[in-house]
Design a protein around this motif. Structure first.
Motif, PDB file in Angstrom:
ATOM      1  N   LEU A 424       0.835  -1.199   0.000  1.00 21.39           N
ATOM      2  CA  LEU A 424       0.000   0.000   0.000  1.00 21.39           C
ATOM      3  C   LEU A 424       0.872   1.251   0.000  1.00 21.39           C
ATOM      4  O   LEU A 424       1.994   1.248   0.490  1.00 21.39           O
ATOM      5  N   MET A 425       0.308   2.322  -0.535  1.00 23.17           N
ATOM      6  CA  MET A 425       1.027   3.592  -0.612  1.00 23.17           C
ATOM      7  C   MET A 425       0.325   4.633   0.249  1.00 23.17           C
ATOM      8  O   MET A 425      -0.820   4.452   0.672  1.00 23.17           O
ATOM      9  N   CYS A 426       1.030   5.749   0.475  1.00 22.06           N
ATOM     10  CA  CYS A 426       0.438   6.836   1.252  1.00 22.06           C
ATOM     11  C   CYS A 426      -0.818   7.342   0.546  1.00 22.06           C
ATOM     12  O   CYS A 426      -0.854   7.443  -0.673  1.00 22.06           O
ATOM     13  N   GLY A 427      -1.821   7.687   1.322  1.00 26.99           N
ATOM     14  CA  GLY A 427      -3.095   8.147   0.782  1.00 26.99           C
ATOM     15  C   GLY A 427      -4.221   7.479   1.536  1.00 26.99           C
ATOM     16  O   GLY A 427      -4.054   7.016   2.667  1.00 26.99           O
ATOM     17  N   THR A 428      -5.365   7.393   0.921  1.00 23.51           N
ATOM     18  CA  THR A 428      -6.506   6.708   1.528  1.00 23.51           C
ATOM     19  C   THR A 428      -6.668   5.329   0.913  1.00 23.51           C
ATOM     20  O   THR A 428      -6.000   4.996  -0.079  1.00 23.51           O
ATOM     21  N   LEU A 460     -14.666   0.741   9.386  1.00 23.00           N
ATOM     22  CA  LEU A 460     -13.801   1.803   9.880  1.00 23.00           C
ATOM     23  C   LEU A 460     -14.559   3.125   9.887  1.00 23.00           C
ATOM     24  O   LEU A 460     -15.450   3.340   9.047  1.00 23.00           O
ATOM     25  N   PRO A 461     -14.252   4.048  10.809  1.00 21.28           N
ATOM     26  CA  PRO A 461     -14.985   5.320  10.894  1.00 21.28           C
ATOM     27  C   PRO A 461     -15.019   6.096   9.576  1.00 21.28           C
ATOM     28  O   PRO A 461     -16.044   6.689   9.232  1.00 21.28           O
ATOM     29  N   ASP A 462     -13.909   6.084   8.841  1.00 25.19           N
ATOM     30  CA  ASP A 462     -13.855   6.839   7.585  1.00 25.19           C
ATOM     31  C   ASP A 462     -14.013   5.964   6.359  1.00 25.19           C
ATOM     32  O   ASP A 462     -13.910   6.455   5.223  1.00 25.19           O
ATOM     33  N   GLY A 463     -14.236   4.672   6.551  1.00 24.59           N
ATOM     34  CA  GLY A 463     -14.487   3.781   5.435  1.00 24.59           C
ATOM     35  C   GLY A 463     -13.409   3.844   4.370  1.00 24.59           C
ATOM     36  O   GLY A 463     -12.216   3.726   4.657  1.00 24.59           O
ATOM     37  N   LEU A 464     -13.842   4.051   3.117  1.00 21.29           N
ATOM     38  CA  LEU A 464     -12.902   4.113   2.001  1.00 21.29           C
ATOM     39  C   LEU A 464     -11.927   5.277   2.118  1.00 21.29           C
ATOM     40  O   LEU A 464     -10.864   5.268   1.489  1.00 21.29           O
ATOM     41  N   ASP A 465     -12.275   6.274   2.906  1.00 23.48           N
ATOM     42  CA  ASP A 465     -11.423   7.446   3.051  1.00 23.48           C
ATOM     43  C   ASP A 465     -10.486   7.346   4.249  1.00 23.48           C
ATOM     44  O   ASP A 465      -9.881   8.339   4.655  1.00 23.48           O
ATOM     45  N   THR A 466     -10.360   6.140   4.795  1.00 22.72           N
ATOM     46  CA  THR A 466      -9.379   5.915   5.868  1.00 22.72           C
ATOM     47  C   THR A 466      -7.979   6.083   5.311  1.00 22.72           C
ATOM     48  O   THR A 466      -7.648   5.559   4.247  1.00 22.72           O
ATOM     49  N   LYS A 467      -7.154   6.804   6.036  1.00 27.97           N
ATOM     50  CA  LYS A 467      -5.815   7.112   5.549  1.00 27.97           C
ATOM     51  C   LYS A 467      -4.831   5.977   5.816  1.00 27.97           C
ATOM     52  O   LYS A 467      -4.889   5.324   6.844  1.00 27.97           O
ATOM     53  N   CYS A 468      -3.934   5.778   4.849  1.00 33.46           N
ATOM     54  CA  CYS A 468      -2.799   4.855   5.006  1.00 33.46           C
ATOM     55  C   CYS A 468      -1.543   5.700   5.105  1.00 33.46           C
ATOM     56  O   CYS A 468      -1.353   6.616   4.302  1.00 33.46           O
ATOM     57  N   SER A 469      -0.700   5.390   6.038  1.00 29.91           N
ATOM     58  CA  SER A 469       0.585   6.081   6.095  1.00 29.91           C
ATOM     59  C   SER A 469       1.594   5.280   5.271  1.00 29.91           C
ATOM     60  O   SER A 469       1.237   4.303   4.604  1.00 29.91           O
TER      61      SER A 469
END
Length: 547
Positions: A424-428, A460-469
């Motif tokens: 996975l990459m940075c982003g959502t 997850l609280p933000d669903g698809l918009d959950t952030k990945c570091s």
């Protein structure tokens, strides 16, 4: 030495094609400012001569010219700076995009390619150095040259002997200041390489900080970093010493020239050979003759640095790109993949990784590839992806219509690939999924997440918009792995390559995922799975053991 400087400068000129109009505009603005500066000298001489003349009268039109010269010297440099900034930002953005595109499309070498820190150093520092020369230094040389010629002609018109004396003093000082030019270039190259190595060292240390902590290796790693820094500092100080010597030699020439001009004017004034107005003009003109010489001297290191920088940039642009021109198979149904007597040895390798492998991955089949570490599983995937070519034999993709294509980078349009581990990459979560299909709807995203046993995303609280570091931080290895599988499923393609897709999953989740993938892909796609997990074998129609 000239070849080492001028060949890179020719390359810089080639790369400047997209910025030349802005460069010309910047140079012209600089020339206007220079003309205003020279006109200012004439106007001040005129005013002083009028003030001390018999009439003691200063014409209003001359005062108007003075104000006009001052306004031009205020406005034109601002316009020039704006043009220069636009040229610089456009150049750097274009060049960095080009370098990134080249790095991403580079032919896979099998040696890991350029270290990330070194590549970033080249894209940042080296591009900035070349852009500064192209968009600032080179346009500035035209106005500097105009100022030098114009001021010298004006000075020679007022006093030819003084002009000749200044011409002798400043070039001598300039030549003395550049004795160590070759050494400066060598040190600059070594400093750039050292900075790139340090950047890579920092990136690796931060990426593996947990490992270093568990190994109790922080002190050793920090000490090694300090040692590399110390070596780099010594080189920077050496280059600084040369620069100090160079600047001191030029400053000495400047001081000598100004002293000669001042004493010359003072004695001339005392003897009546020079008027107050002429003295004022002479002192200003001497400065305007010397300043371009000093400016030129200070710009020479910019040419040296840029010549090194463009060579490092060419180190990226000169690497071979993949040939993706091959036609896609575009199979309407699941394609097949056939290996015929394939052998492979890595360049400069002394061991044959794959030896006379023949296997038919039949259309619609699900094949598990197994084998011990080093048996060639990863190499086999690289051949399938067209990253490397067989040393002998061939691999071809075929469809039910009888079409065949040798495996090549162009065939990746028909391939879905999910790499091993956390990718996975940075982003959502949404950003990561849309890498495979930018136009996918939320419904399609939900569908592939369900197929990859990744329904947890919607809890997850933000669903698809959950952030990945960075590196999928914020998710467990198993969660990140399933999101990566969902991303792969979004891509259109009839050949699905899965590299250890369940390595981070517990047995229960693994079974759910494999069942879901089998239901979704069986018959529709040809699936090839590298695995060491026994549970996966039960879902396969074929097994290829490389042991």
């Amino acid at each position: 030495m000239n070849g080492k400087i001028f060949r890179p400068l020719y390359r810089i000129w080639q790369e400047s094609s997209g910025s030349r109009l802005l460069m010309v505009s910047t140079a012209l603005a600089g020339c206007v400012a220079t003309c205003a500066s020279l006109a200012f000298v004439w106007v001040t001489k005129k005013i002083v001569d009028c003030a001390v003349g018999p009439a003691h009268d200063i014409p209003l039109d001359v005062v108007g010219l003075l104000i006009g010269c001052l306004l031009l010297q205020l406005v034109v440099p601002a316009v020039r700076k704006r043009l220069e900034t636009k040229a610089y930002t456009t150049y750097t953005a274009t060049m960095r995009s080009r370098l990134l595109s080249h790095l991403l499309g580079e032919r896979w070498s099998g040696k890991g390619g350029m270290r990330a820190g070194d590549a970033i150093s080249r894209m940042n520092e080296d591009v900035a150095t070349v852009a500064s020369l192209t968009c600032s230094t080179v346009p500035g040389l035209l106005s500097v040259g105009l100022q030098l010629v114009g001021a010298f002609i004006f000075l020679a018109f007022l006093d030819l002997r003084l002009a000749a004396a200044i011409v002798v003093i400043m070039p001598a000082a300039l030549i003395a200041s550049k004795i160590y030019l070759g050494r400066t270039r060598r040190l600059t190259r070594e400093i750039r390489e050292g900075e790139g190595a340090l950047q890579s060292f920092l990136q690796e240390s931060l990426r593996h900080r947990t490992l270093l902590s568990t190994l109790m290796g922080e002190e050793r790693r920090t000490a090694e970093y300090g040692s590399q820094q110390a070596a780099l500092i010594r080189k920077i100080v050496k280059r600084s010493d040369i620069s100090i010597y160079s600047n001191s030699a030029v400053a000495a020439g400047f001081m000598a020239g100004y002293t000669v001009a001042f004493l010359w004017s003072a004695f001339g004034l005392a003897s009546g050979a020079v008027s107050f107005g002429v003295m004022t003009a002479l002192l200003q003109l001497v400065a305007q003759v010397q300043r371009p010489v000093v400016d030129f001297s200070r710009r020479i290191p910019a040419f040296v640095n840029a010549s090194v920088a463009i060579e490092r940039i060419d180190g990226i642009l000169g690497s071979p790109l993949e040939d993706r021109s091959g036609a896609s198979l575009r199979a309407k149904s699941a394609p097949g993949l056939r290996f015929s007597d394939v052998c492979f040895t890595y360049p400069d390798g002394d061991r044959e990784i794959i030896c006379r492998l023949s296997h038919d991955f039949r259309p619609g089949s699900i094949t598990c590839i197994t084998g011990a570490t080093g048996a060639g599983k990863s190499t086999l995937l690289r051949i399938m992806l067209g990253l490397v070519e067989p040393t002998s034999g061939y691999a071809e993709m075929y469809n039910s219509e009888g079409e065949k294509r040798l495996v090549s980078p162009g065939l990746r349009t028909d391939i879905v690939y999910v790499p091993q581990g956390n990718s996975l990459m940075c982003g959502t979560v949404r950003d990561n999924l849309l890498l495979a299909a930018p136009e996918a709807s939320d419904g399609e995203l939900r569908e592939v997440l369900h197929a990859a046993a990744a329904d947890f995303v919607f809890e997850l609280p933000d669903g698809l918009d959950t952030k990945c570091s960075e590196g999928g931080g914020g998710f467990s290895e198993g969660q990140a792995q399933r999101i990566a599988i969902a991303r792969g499923l979004l891509k259109k393609g009839g050949l699905v390559l899965l590299d250890e897709p369940t390595s981070a999953l517990d047995i229960e989740t693994e079974e759910i995922l494999l069942t879901s993938l089998a239901d979704r892909l069986k018959g529709r796609c040809t699936v090839i799975m590298v695995t060491h997990r026994k549970a996966a074998l039960g879902f396969c129609t074929d097994i290829l053991d490389l042991t």
